[in-house]
Design a protein around this motif. Structure first.
Motif, PDB file in Angstrom:
ATOM      1  N   UNK A  68       5.085   0.369  11.704  1.00  0.00           N
ATOM      2  CA  UNK A  68       4.969  -0.450  10.707  1.00  0.00           C
ATOM      3  C   UNK A  68       3.540  -0.736  10.288  1.00  0.00           C
ATOM      4  N   UNK A  69       2.605  -0.776  11.313  1.00  0.00           N
ATOM      5  CA  UNK A  69       1.303  -0.974  10.844  1.00  0.00           C
ATOM      6  C   UNK A  69       0.584   0.273  10.003  1.00  0.00           C
ATOM      7  N   UNK A  70       1.072   1.450  10.235  1.00  0.00           N
ATOM      8  CA  UNK A  70       0.662   2.803   9.702  1.00  0.00           C
ATOM      9  C   UNK A  70       1.040   2.746   8.246  1.00  0.00           C
ATOM     10  N   UNK A  71       2.479   2.136   8.007  1.00  0.00           N
ATOM     11  CA  UNK A  71       2.946   2.069   6.705  1.00  0.00           C
ATOM     12  C   UNK A  71       2.525   1.157   5.884  1.00  0.00           C
ATOM     13  N   UNK A  72       2.318   0.047   6.625  1.00  0.00           N
ATOM     14  CA  UNK A  72       1.417  -0.990   5.587  1.00  0.00           C
ATOM     15  C   UNK A  72      -0.057  -0.721   5.299  1.00  0.00           C
ATOM     16  N   UNK A 120      -3.495   2.214  -1.225  1.00  0.00           N
ATOM     17  CA  UNK A 120      -3.311   2.979  -2.511  1.00  0.00           C
ATOM     18  C   UNK A 120      -3.792   1.896  -3.682  1.00  0.00           C
ATOM     19  N   UNK A 121      -3.296   0.793  -3.232  1.00  0.00           N
ATOM     20  CA  UNK A 121      -3.605  -0.447  -4.294  1.00  0.00           C
ATOM     21  C   UNK A 121      -5.234  -0.663  -4.559  1.00  0.00           C
ATOM     22  N   UNK A 122      -5.725  -0.472  -3.397  1.00  0.00           N
ATOM     23  CA  UNK A 122      -7.343  -0.586  -3.653  1.00  0.00           C
ATOM     24  C   UNK A 122      -7.874   0.276  -4.579  1.00  0.00           C
ATOM     25  N   UNK A 123      -7.295   1.484  -4.384  1.00  0.00           N
ATOM     26  CA  UNK A 123      -7.787   2.499  -5.078  1.00  0.00           C
ATOM     27  C   UNK A 123      -7.292   2.543  -6.518  1.00  0.00           C
ATOM     28  N   UNK A 124      -6.118   2.182  -6.792  1.00  0.00           N
ATOM     29  CA  UNK A 124      -5.782   1.862  -8.058  1.00  0.00           C
ATOM     30  C   UNK A 124      -6.560   1.058  -8.819  1.00  0.00           C
TER      31      UNK A 124
END
Length: 115
Positions: free
Chosen positions: A19-23, A29-33
């Motif tokens: 769960x931590x890895x997926x989160x 990806x959001x930060x990059x966007x």
């Protein structure tokens, strides 16, 4: 009975790590966007025809197949052509800005001299 408890504990740890890895993957990806969108909204920190001094951070192949140096001026990315083969990452150069990409998030430049 002890094996059941150990197996249950190991299973719980594996689930939590998954769960931590997926989160982490989803949030990075959001930060990059957001950074990409911010770059599109700001004005370029360079001007056409002006010469700037900066360090080479890496080399990449241009769509034409030519080797170009990549560097930044105040966070703005410059792709510099005609850089001599003897230069490497970390070298400081001067280059003149020749054009912007369509969204003005980076620019093309031509090598002038080493600094």
């Amino acid at each position: 009975m002890d094996y059941v408890l150990v197996a249950g504990g190991v299973g719980a740890v594996v689930v939590v790590l998954g769960v931590l890895w997926l989160w982490r993957r989803l949030t990075s990806g959001g930060e990059s966007q957001r950074a990409h969108e911010a770059a599109q909204e700001r004005e370029p920190s360079v001007e056409l025809g002006e010469t700037y001094e900066f360090g080479i951070t890496e080399f990449t192949d241009h769509h034409s197949g030519e080797r170009v140096a990549v560097g930044k001026v105040e966070g703005f990315v410059l792709f510099t052509e005609d850089v001599p083969e003897r230069l490497s990452e970390g070298d400081v150069i001067r280059a003149t800005v020749t054009s912007f990409n369509r969204e003005k998030t980076s620019a093309a430049a031509i090598f002038e001299e080493t600094a």
